[in-house]
Design a protein around this motif. Structure first.
Motif, PDB file in Angstrom:
ATOM      1  N   HIS A 399      -7.546  19.730 -45.277  1.00 38.19           N
ATOM      2  CA  HIS A 399      -7.392  18.768 -44.174  1.00 38.19           C
ATOM      3  C   HIS A 399      -6.011  18.107 -44.140  1.00 38.19           C
ATOM      4  N   ILE A 400      -4.998  18.885 -44.443  1.00 35.53           N
ATOM      5  CA  ILE A 400      -3.622  18.392 -44.333  1.00 35.53           C
ATOM      6  C   ILE A 400      -3.179  18.556 -42.873  1.00 35.53           C
ATOM      7  N   VAL A 401      -2.716  17.477 -42.278  1.00 32.93           N
ATOM      8  CA  VAL A 401      -2.331  17.491 -40.859  1.00 32.93           C
ATOM      9  C   VAL A 401      -0.914  18.051 -40.717  1.00 32.93           C
ATOM     10  N   LEU A 402      -0.774  19.013 -39.808  1.00 31.41           N
ATOM     11  CA  LEU A 402       0.535  19.589 -39.486  1.00 31.41           C
ATOM     12  C   LEU A 402       0.906  19.138 -38.083  1.00 31.41           C
ATOM     13  N   ASP A 403       1.987  18.382 -37.958  1.00 34.18           N
ATOM     14  CA  ASP A 403       2.377  17.912 -36.629  1.00 34.18           C
ATOM     15  C   ASP A 403       3.015  19.051 -35.823  1.00 34.18           C
ATOM     16  N   ALA A 404       3.304  18.758 -34.589  1.00 34.58           N
ATOM     17  CA  ALA A 404       3.808  19.776 -33.664  1.00 34.58           C
ATOM     18  C   ALA A 404       5.119  20.375 -34.150  1.00 34.58           C
ATOM     19  N   LYS A 405       6.028  19.536 -34.652  1.00 34.51           N
ATOM     20  CA  LYS A 405       7.324  20.041 -35.116  1.00 34.51           C
ATOM     21  C   LYS A 405       7.151  20.965 -36.309  1.00 34.51           C
ATOM     22  N   THR A 406       6.286  20.561 -37.227  1.00 37.23           N
ATOM     23  CA  THR A 406       6.051  21.404 -38.406  1.00 37.23           C
ATOM     24  C   THR A 406       5.477  22.755 -38.001  1.00 37.23           C
ATOM     25  N   LYS A 407       4.544  22.750 -37.037  1.00 38.98           N
ATOM     26  CA  LYS A 407       3.970  24.013 -36.556  1.00 38.98           C
ATOM     27  C   LYS A 407       5.042  24.904 -35.937  1.00 38.98           C
ATOM     28  N   ARG A 408       5.974  24.270 -35.209  1.00 37.64           N
ATOM     29  CA  ARG A 408       7.053  25.054 -34.607  1.00 37.64           C
ATOM     30  C   ARG A 408       7.971  25.639 -35.685  1.00 37.64           C
ATOM     31  N   ASP A 409       8.251  24.836 -36.714  1.00 36.92           N
ATOM     32  CA  ASP A 409       9.099  25.320 -37.806  1.00 36.92           C
ATOM     33  C   ASP A 409       8.447  26.494 -38.534  1.00 36.92           C
ATOM     34  N   ILE A 410       7.145  26.358 -38.780  1.00 33.81           N
ATOM     35  CA  ILE A 410       6.423  27.439 -39.472  1.00 33.81           C
ATOM     36  C   ILE A 410       6.403  28.702 -38.607  1.00 33.81           C
ATOM     37  N   ALA A 411       6.139  28.532 -37.317  1.00 32.26           N
ATOM     38  CA  ALA A 411       6.113  29.679 -36.408  1.00 32.26           C
ATOM     39  C   ALA A 411       7.481  30.345 -36.347  1.00 32.26           C
ATOM     40  N   SER A 412       8.539  29.535 -36.364  1.00 38.38           N
ATOM     41  CA  SER A 412       9.900  30.071 -36.331  1.00 38.38           C
ATOM     42  C   SER A 412      10.205  30.875 -37.591  1.00 38.38           C
ATOM     43  N   MET A 413       9.765  30.342 -38.745  1.00 37.62           N
ATOM     44  CA  MET A 413       9.985  31.065 -40.008  1.00 37.62           C
ATOM     45  C   MET A 413       9.267  32.415 -39.998  1.00 37.62           C
ATOM     46  N   GLU A 414       8.022  32.411 -39.569  1.00 41.26           N
ATOM     47  CA  GLU A 414       7.237  33.641 -39.555  1.00 41.26           C
ATOM     48  C   GLU A 414       7.784  34.635 -38.548  1.00 41.26           C
ATOM     49  N   ALA A 415       8.306  34.131 -37.443  1.00 40.06           N
ATOM     50  CA  ALA A 415       8.906  35.021 -36.443  1.00 40.06           C
ATOM     51  C   ALA A 415      10.142  35.723 -37.001  1.00 40.06           C
ATOM     52  N   ASP A 416      10.808  35.071 -37.963  1.00 43.31           N
ATOM     53  CA  ASP A 416      11.980  35.663 -38.611  1.00 43.31           C
ATOM     54  C   ASP A 416      11.599  36.546 -39.796  1.00 43.31           C
ATOM     55  N   GLY A 417      10.305  36.765 -39.978  1.00 44.92           N
ATOM     56  CA  GLY A 417       9.854  37.645 -41.055  1.00 44.92           C
ATOM     57  C   GLY A 417       9.696  36.972 -42.390  1.00 44.92           C
ATOM     58  N   ASN A 418       9.660  35.640 -42.418  1.00 43.62           N
ATOM     59  CA  ASN A 418       9.521  34.912 -43.678  1.00 43.62           C
ATOM     60  C   ASN A 418       8.060  34.711 -44.067  1.00 43.62           C
ATOM     61  N   SER A 419       7.832  34.658 -45.366  1.00 46.37           N
ATOM     62  CA  SER A 419       6.568  34.144 -45.890  1.00 46.37           C
ATOM     63  C   SER A 419       6.762  32.642 -46.087  1.00 46.37           C
ATOM     64  N   THR A 420       5.781  31.839 -45.701  1.00 44.72           N
ATOM     65  CA  THR A 420       5.939  30.387 -45.789  1.00 44.72           C
ATOM     66  C   THR A 420       5.129  29.822 -46.949  1.00 44.72           C
ATOM     67  N   VAL A 421       5.758  28.919 -47.684  1.00 40.60           N
ATOM     68  CA  VAL A 421       5.097  28.190 -48.765  1.00 40.60           C
ATOM     69  C   VAL A 421       5.172  26.714 -48.405  1.00 40.60           C
ATOM     70  N   LEU A 422       3.995  26.062 -48.328  1.00 43.82           N
ATOM     71  CA  LEU A 422       3.924  24.649 -47.952  1.00 43.82           C
ATOM     72  C   LEU A 422       3.572  23.805 -49.170  1.00 43.82           C
ATOM     73  N   LEU A 423       4.155  22.603 -49.224  1.00 43.66           N
ATOM     74  CA  LEU A 423       3.875  21.650 -50.298  1.00 43.66           C
ATOM     75  C   LEU A 423       3.294  20.374 -49.693  1.00 43.66           C
ATOM     76  N   ALA A 424       2.111  20.000 -50.168  1.00 37.57           N
ATOM     77  CA  ALA A 424       1.501  18.730 -49.752  1.00 37.57           C
ATOM     78  C   ALA A 424       1.332  17.845 -50.979  1.00 37.57           C
ATOM     79  N   VAL A 425       1.687  16.562 -50.834  1.00 30.03           N
ATOM     80  CA  VAL A 425       1.585  15.600 -51.930  1.00 30.03           C
ATOM     81  C   VAL A 425       0.726  14.421 -51.479  1.00 30.03           C
ATOM     82  N   ASP A 426      -0.374  14.239 -52.209  1.00 32.11           N
ATOM     83  CA  ASP A 426      -1.277  13.116 -51.922  1.00 32.11           C
ATOM     84  C   ASP A 426      -1.727  13.098 -50.465  1.00 32.11           C
TER      85      ASP A 426
END
Length: 632
Positions: A399-426
């Motif tokens: 239940h970690i909330v991803l805001d609109a900008k973060t979703k766009r950043d992740i989509a941009s990374m994946e569109a460039d062929g990247n694997s994404t690693v996310l870090l959530a703290v508390d």
């Protein structure tokens, strides 16, 4: 007696030549009597003896060889008292065999030089901690060895102490020395040009990379191509046909001189030797350049390849993922980085290695507990912080909330062929990392070179996500790309392309590539890949140098072209000689034997251009290859 005669056939050749010169000298001095004739008779007998012995040996195994034809020709000329012709034919045949032996030895020099490079001894650490010199056969896996400046590295191993500059040209074909330090791999047969190294032996004897190179090349030389096997069969029938033609001409014309001349002119020597010497030269040239062909058949088939399939990771890419983009969503960048490093140190995942290589921090945190979530990432407790490291799915699950900008950043990374690693703290997203395996530098130019040489289909097969695979395809301008392919899927696809009538080569390096390498018409393995991949392949590119692929293809095409040239030269000479015999009055036995032996040397020298051509296959017609051959 026969063995002694054959072992000293060069001495018989010299004696034959001396007798002929003495005879001609006596004639020029107008010495009376038959002394000059006696010298010609002696030359015919001396020169004809080793030829006749080989002819008899061939007939014992029911083979009508070239020696049989020449022996009959010498005997025929001797019988009609044409001693000048019989002696000159004897000398030219022996002299041609001598030159053939000399030049063929040069074509094998590349392989012999490899064998001579094998180190004979090593400095091994004994129980008292001292280094003592021992025979290479005494070295076993796990021994600690010392290599001094200017010495050959005796085994494959890993550097445990010291640093130095190593010349690896004998293994990789790369002339620029490379620096080696603790943790680096080194190969037997390479030379330490500067420095001193201690290394732990990992592979010894025949198991070393160097040992396998010699073994593979020797096996390749011993093998015969389909063309060679065809010519062997052809000569078994062709030589008796020439003999029968000579007999028919003798019976029809009663002209034994013409009949014996046919036996000389029809010898298929250049045809028999032309293809094998091309193959040996091609294999030797490849060995010098870090390209191993496992047999002559491989060269011919590879030269006709119209479809090349590539594995991605470790072949077209480096196989070492790297961080290419970082997005922080928390204010404390330093803490986020430190927590990410602390968790990833607990993981052996390739993406974790990429993260640890990218970020550095002197401050790390104690990981109290961690749990790997299959297909998701890691859940950990770090210094009273609840930490999540993983993909989007892991974030959603917790239940970690991803805001609109973060979703766009992740989509941009994946569109460039990247694997994404996310870090959530508390419970809050703190960081997003994009990781991608980098395409090898210069690969695009290699692909373009293959296209220019006539490869119609260049296809990428990978187990990665289709989007990442397609991006690599677009960047390299490949014909097609397919993702989400398991090893069995790749092998099935290879088989399907073959069934379409294509000649298919597959390039890979991993154990999962072995089925495809075995299924393809030509399997091409990267030299630093797994043993299974190398064993099931037909071509090995040493040191995993993908840039050798266009050179290998160019060399295969040049070798095949050289075979055809040699066959054409041999057949052309035989036809011209036989036509000249019947259509002119200037052709005789001496001229025919001279041209015949010359044609053998021509095809050998033509093949040796492969060894001396700096472009590995683009034959420079203006190159002074004849003078270069003899100067060397």
């Amino acid at each position: 007696m026969q063995k002694w005669v054959l072992q000293n056939r060069n001495h018989w050749m010299v004696m034959t030549g001396i007798f002929i010169l003495i005879s001609f000298g006596l004639k020029m001095l107008s010495v009376p009597g038959k002394i000059s004739t006696y010298f010609l008779i002696g030359a015919s007998l001396i020169g004809g003896l080793p030829i006749a012995i080989q002819a008899v040996q061939a007939l014992r195994v029911k083979v009508i060889s070239i020696d049989v034809l020449v022996t009959l020709a010498i005997a025929g000329a001797f019988g009609i008292r044409s001693f000048e012709e019989s002696s000159i034919v004897s000398f030219l045949f022996l002299f041609g065999a001598y030159l053939e032996q000399k030049t063929l030895a040069k074509t094998r020099s590349a392989i012999q030089s490899l064998v001579e490079m094998a180190p004979a001894s090593a400095w091994r650490k004994n129980k008292s901690g001292e280094f003592e010199e021992v025979a290479i056969d005494e070295v076993v896996k796990g021994d600690t060895l010392l290599v001094k400046t200017g010495s050959q590295i005796p085994v494959d191993g890993e550097v445990t102490f010291g640093n130095g500059i190593v010349n690896e040209a004998g293994i990789t074909g790369e002339s620029i020395p490379v620096e080696k330090s603790v943790g680096d791999k080194v190969f037997a047969g390479t030379i330490l040009e500067n420095g001193a190294l201690q290394l732990k032996a990992e592979k010894v004897g025949e198991d070393t990379t160097f040992g396998k190179i010699i073994e593979l090349v020797e096996e390749a030389q011993d093998s015969k191509s389909k063309t060679e096997r065809f010519i062997d069969q052809f000569s078994k029938y062709y030589t008796p046909i020439v003999l029968m033609l000579g007999i028919v001409v003798w019976l029809w014309t009663k002209d034994i001189a013409m009949a014996t001349t046919i036996l000389v002119l029809g010898c298929p020597g250049a045809l028999v030797i032309g293809v094998p010497v091309s193959n040996v030269s091609g294999i030797g040239k490849g060995a010098r350049q870090g390209i191993l062909f496992k047999g002559s058949d491989v060269i011919g088939k590879f030269a006709q390849t119209d479809t090349i399939l590539f594995d991605k990771t470790g072949t077209l890419t480096y196989g070492n993922p790297q961080v290419v983009r970082t997005v922080y969503t928390s204010q404390d960048h330093q803490l986020a980085t430190e927590l990410l490093i602390s968790v990833e140190k607990e993981s052996s995942h390739p993406l974790a290695k990429a993260i640890l290589n990218e970020y550095s921090s002197d401050q790390t945190h104690v990981v109290q507990s961690s749990a790997v979530m299959q297909g998701g990432g890691i859940v950990a407790q770090v210094d009273e912080h609840d930490v999540l490291v993983g993909n989007v799915g892991l974030m959603h699950k917790h239940h970690i909330v991803l805001d609109a900008k973060t979703k766009r950043d992740i989509a941009s990374m994946e569109a460039d062929g990247n694997s994404t690693v996310l870090l959530a703290v508390d419970g809050q997203l703190a960081m997003a990392v994009g990781i991608r395996d980098q395409i090898r530098a210069g690969v695009k130019e290699d692909i373009q070179a293959l296209q220019k040489m006539g490869v119609k289909n260049l296809i990428l097969l990978s187990g990665d996500q289709p989007m990442a695979v397609e991006l690599v395809c677009q960047e390299l301008e490949l014909t097609e790309a397919r993702g989400n392919m398991l090893p069995q899927d790749k092998a099935t696809y290879v088989k399907a392309r073959k069934e379409m009538g294509e000649i298919v080569a597959f390039v890979g390096d991993g154990i999962n590539d072995s089925p495809s390498l075995a299924e393809a018409d030509i399997g091409i393995a990267m030299g630093d890949g797994t043993d299974a991949a190398i064993e099931t392949s037909d071509v090995v590119l040493m040191h995993s140098d993908i840039h050798r692929l266009p050179d290998a293809f160019r060399l295969a095409k040049a070798t095949r072209r050289n075979r055809i040239e040699n066959m054409g030269i041999a057949l052309f000479v035989v036809v011209v000689l036989l036509v000249s015999l019947f259509a002119s009055d200037w052709m005789n036995m001496e001229i025919g034997m001279f041209v015949h032996e010359s044609s053998i040397l021509v095809v050998i020298m033509n093949a040796m251009r492969l060894l001396y051509d700096k472009k590995i296959g683009f034959l420079d017609r203006n190159q002074l290859w004849i003078s270069k051959l003899w100067l060397n």
